[in-house]
Write a protein that holds these residues in place. Structure first.
Motif, PDB file in Angstrom:
ATOM      1  N   UNK A 166       1.953   1.945  -3.441  1.00 24.88           N
ATOM      2  CA  UNK A 166       0.844   2.438  -4.269  1.00 24.88           C
ATOM      3  C   UNK A 166       0.576   3.909  -3.957  1.00 24.88           C
ATOM      4  N   UNK A 167       0.620   4.261  -2.682  1.00 26.57           N
ATOM      5  CA  UNK A 167       0.396   5.652  -2.278  1.00 26.57           C
ATOM      6  C   UNK A 167       1.515   6.557  -2.808  1.00 26.57           C
ATOM      7  N   UNK A 201      -5.943   2.688  -5.437  1.00 27.12           N
ATOM      8  CA  UNK A 201      -5.455   3.696  -4.483  1.00 27.12           C
ATOM      9  C   UNK A 201      -6.590   4.063  -3.523  1.00 27.12           C
ATOM     10  N   UNK A 215      -5.459  -2.667   3.523  1.00 27.47           N
ATOM     11  CA  UNK A 215      -4.001  -2.484   3.477  1.00 27.47           C
ATOM     12  C   UNK A 215      -3.321  -3.423   2.489  1.00 27.47           C
ATOM     13  N   UNK A 234      -7.414   1.075  -1.159  1.00 26.46           N
ATOM     14  CA  UNK A 234      -6.421   0.847  -0.101  1.00 26.46           C
ATOM     15  C   UNK A 234      -6.822   1.489   1.221  1.00 26.46           C
ATOM     16  N   UNK A 262       0.832  -1.205   0.000  1.00 26.52           N
ATOM     17  CA  UNK A 262       0.000   0.000   0.000  1.00 26.52           C
ATOM     18  C   UNK A 262       0.869   1.259   0.000  1.00 26.52           C
ATOM     19  N   UNK A 310      -4.573   9.283 -12.262  1.00 27.72           N
ATOM     20  CA  UNK A 310      -3.152   8.938 -12.153  1.00 27.72           C
ATOM     21  C   UNK A 310      -2.790   8.396 -13.534  1.00 27.72           C
ATOM     22  N   UNK A 323       3.399   6.140  -5.490  1.00 25.61           N
ATOM     23  CA  UNK A 323       3.221   6.341  -6.929  1.00 25.61           C
ATOM     24  C   UNK A 323       2.033   7.275  -7.193  1.00 25.61           C
ATOM     25  N   UNK A 324       0.980   7.132  -6.392  1.00 30.84           N
ATOM     26  CA  UNK A 324      -0.182   8.014  -6.550  1.00 30.84           C
ATOM     27  C   UNK A 324       0.224   9.473  -6.320  1.00 30.84           C
ATOM     28  N   UNK A 375      -2.283  -5.318  -0.783  1.00 30.09           N
ATOM     29  CA  UNK A 375      -2.251  -4.934  -2.195  1.00 30.09           C
ATOM     30  C   UNK A 375      -3.180  -5.802  -3.050  1.00 30.09           C
TER      31      UNK A 375
END
Lengths: 326, 251
Positions: A182-183, B103, B110, B106, A179, B92, A185-186, B112
């Protein structure tokens, strides 16, 4: 585990090199390349994945290097232990620079300039402070014992550098699959959209800065043990800030193997330039500049991006998760 | 009044000499679709930015679910269940549709793999199911609007602020999108939407708020608001209501 397989393959293959050649020239070249790859992987986490382009990763490299060296020279602390403290010290510098610049919402080129300024301040301080040896520099006493993190031959250094690079690859791959990754990259793609989706952008950027700084500091610690000499222009010089960002950008910004690939390319280019021109001062930087323009203009995703564009779609790993945990 | 999900008390926001929002007050009931309409420059988007925490009001208070949330950061509000879309879509662009939605997913997940799987479910719900592995940059305007919606929904919000999700769409795309918005409301998600497409406002909204020059000038059902003199004047200019009525009399 499948996503870690390429790392193990690459590291295993590279680990065989000292059995193929005992040439000090080749091993020395590869050790320096791995060093740049390591420093570059640190930069890549923050810059490539997080979109925060630092121009001052020398701040972390130099701190790692100086802390490792000074702890040994001034305080007689074991070099292996010094390595760990050096990494922690680099991370601490990351916290300070990150907290200050992200708290005040610095983005884009403002962030880049502030990181450059921090590195320059540290360089100037190191060039006058007595503890760093000021203008004379710091010399680590020759002590060729593994316990002192010094070796007779280049091969152990090579394997240690490779081990550190392998570790950094595992850390970054782990972040990619999380996560946090991912955050991160966001935030690179669109910071406001990330905030609207519940991303605490300050904390995520700061955490990335800390891990990034620790990885680059590890490269600095290794440098100190390998060359046994530091001065301000080496430890905090702009050369390492440039190499640390050039390697991932050339290799493929925000890709796992980009820094390693890029380090290999820029070091090969640097060496061949020296051979052709006889090492005219500053010419390597001019070449780097041209290379940077070429990469950004022609292959914005670097060599790794070019390669993946060449691989037919059906051979690519699927991005769809194959199993659900619930 | 205890059943209100969102209560806005006399919110004002000034940008230099411009008073963008002028003591706006209103309530949003849970489980309903409320539309916020008004002429261009009325302060609708500013009001949304304030509710979602992107701007801090100069005056006034916002109470959500019984708690004062005035000045709270956007990510904290998202965690409390307030999601928003952007009028100018903010994908994005370097990520796939699935990764975009993940995103948002999430926030509650938590893991992936879980988030990527949940993203797939949300994508199907808003009609992006066939484009999951496509880069967000390749989506059409309509696709991007759906993506905005999907990302916001993936956070499992209780209140979602939709900022002109129908703007820029052609009539057939609007016809496809309206049922999606109604479906979201049917799930029990409260919707506050800024919208210029009046036909959609009329069919979707149960409550309409009209903002003009930063002030709430009318409030009621779509039919009540459409017949309101002040509303007609705000849209068509001073004296328009009288002219329309006399024009109707002559015709």
């Amino acid at each position: 585990m499948k996503t870690y397989l390429p790392i193990f393959v690459v590291v295993a293959v590279l680990a065989l090199v000292p059995f193929v050649t005992a040439s000090n020239v080749v091993l020395n070249f590869l050790v320096v390349t791995l060093l740049i790859a390591l420093a570059g992987q640190g930069w890549n986490l923050l810059g490539g994945y997080g979109g925060q382009y630092s121009f001052g990763h020398a701040a972390f490299f130099g701190t790692g290097a100086y802390v490792t060296a000074i702890l040994q020279v001034q305080y007689g602390i074991n070099a292996w232990f010094g390595l760990l403290i050096g990494i922690a010290a680099g991370a601490l510098v990351g916290i300070v620079i990150g907290a200050l610049s992200f708290r005040w919402g610095l983005r884009g080129s403002y962030f880049s300039l502030v990181t450059l300024a921090f590195a320059e301040v540290l360089r100037i301080v190191a060039s006058v402070a007595p503890i760093t040896g000021a203008g004379v520099g710091t010399l680590i006493k020759l002590d060729l014992r593994p316990e002192a993190f010094q070796f007779q031959s280049r091969a152990p250094f090579y394997w240690i550098a490779l081990g550190l690079v392998g570790l950094s690859l595992i850390v970054v791959r782990g972040i990619e699959n999380s996560r946090f990754g991912a955050y991160l990259v966001a935030i690179r793609e669109n910071e406001d959209a990330a905030r609207a989706l519940g991303v605490d952008t300050f904390s995520v950027k700061l955490a990335a800065m800390i891990v990034s700084a620790a990885i680059t500091a590890a490269a600095g610690c290794f440098y100190a043990q390998y060359f046994l000499f530091l001065d301000a222009a080496i430890a905090y010089g702009t050369w390492i800030s440039i190499d640390a960002l050039l390697a991932p950008i050339v290799g493929g910004v925000g890709t796992l193997f980009g820094p390693l690939l890029g380090a290999l390319i820029i070091k090969m280019l640097g060496e061949s330039t020296k051979l052709v021109t006889g090492g005219a001062p500053g010419l390597d930087l001019a070449i780097y500049g041209l290379l940077l323009i070429a990469v950004v203009g022609l292959a914005p995703r670097g060599i790794a991006g070019l390669l993946s564009a060449l691989v037919p779609r059906r051979f690519r790993p699927p991005s769809v998760p194959e199993h659900h945990h619930g | 009044m205890a059943e209100m999900l969102l209560r806005i008390y006399a919110i004002s926001k000034r940008f230099g000499g411009l008073l963008a929002v002028d003591k706006a007050s209103f309530n949003v009931r849970p489980g309903r679709i409320t539309a916020l309409i008004g002429p261009n420059g009325a302060g609708k988007t500013t009001l949304f930015a304030i509710i979602s925490g992107f701007l801090t009001p100069d005056e006034g208070r916002i109470v959500y679910d019984g708690a004062d949330i005035t000045g709270a950061a956007p990510h904290m509000l998202a965690r409390r269940g307030i999601a928003r879309t952007f009028q100018i879509v903010q994908p994005f662009a370097g990520l796939t549709v699935r990764e975009n939605i993940a995103v948002g997913a999430h926030l509650a997940r938590p893991n992936r793999v879980d988030a990527l799987a949940a993203a797939g479910e949300v994508a199907y719900a808003v009609g992006l199911g066939t484009q999951l592995e496509q880069s967000a940059a390749t989506l059409t305007v309509a696709g991007r609007k759906r993506l905005e919606l999907a990302r916001a929904l993936a956070t499992k919000p209780r209140l979602v602020l939709l900022d002109e999700v129908l703007a820029g769409l052609n009539p057939s795309e609007i016809r496809d999108m309206v049922p999606v918005i109604r479906k979201i409301a049917d799930w029990g998600v409260t919707i506050l939407m800024i919208e210029h497409v009046m036909q959609a406002v009329m069919t979707l909204a149960e409550q309409v708020l009209v903002l003009a020059e930063g002030r709430i000038i009318a409030e009621g059902t779509p039919q009540q608001v459409a017949a309101d003199r002040q509303v007609i004047e705000a849209y068509l200019g001073h004296g328009a209501a009288a002219r329309m009525i006399s024009g109707a009399g002559h015709g």
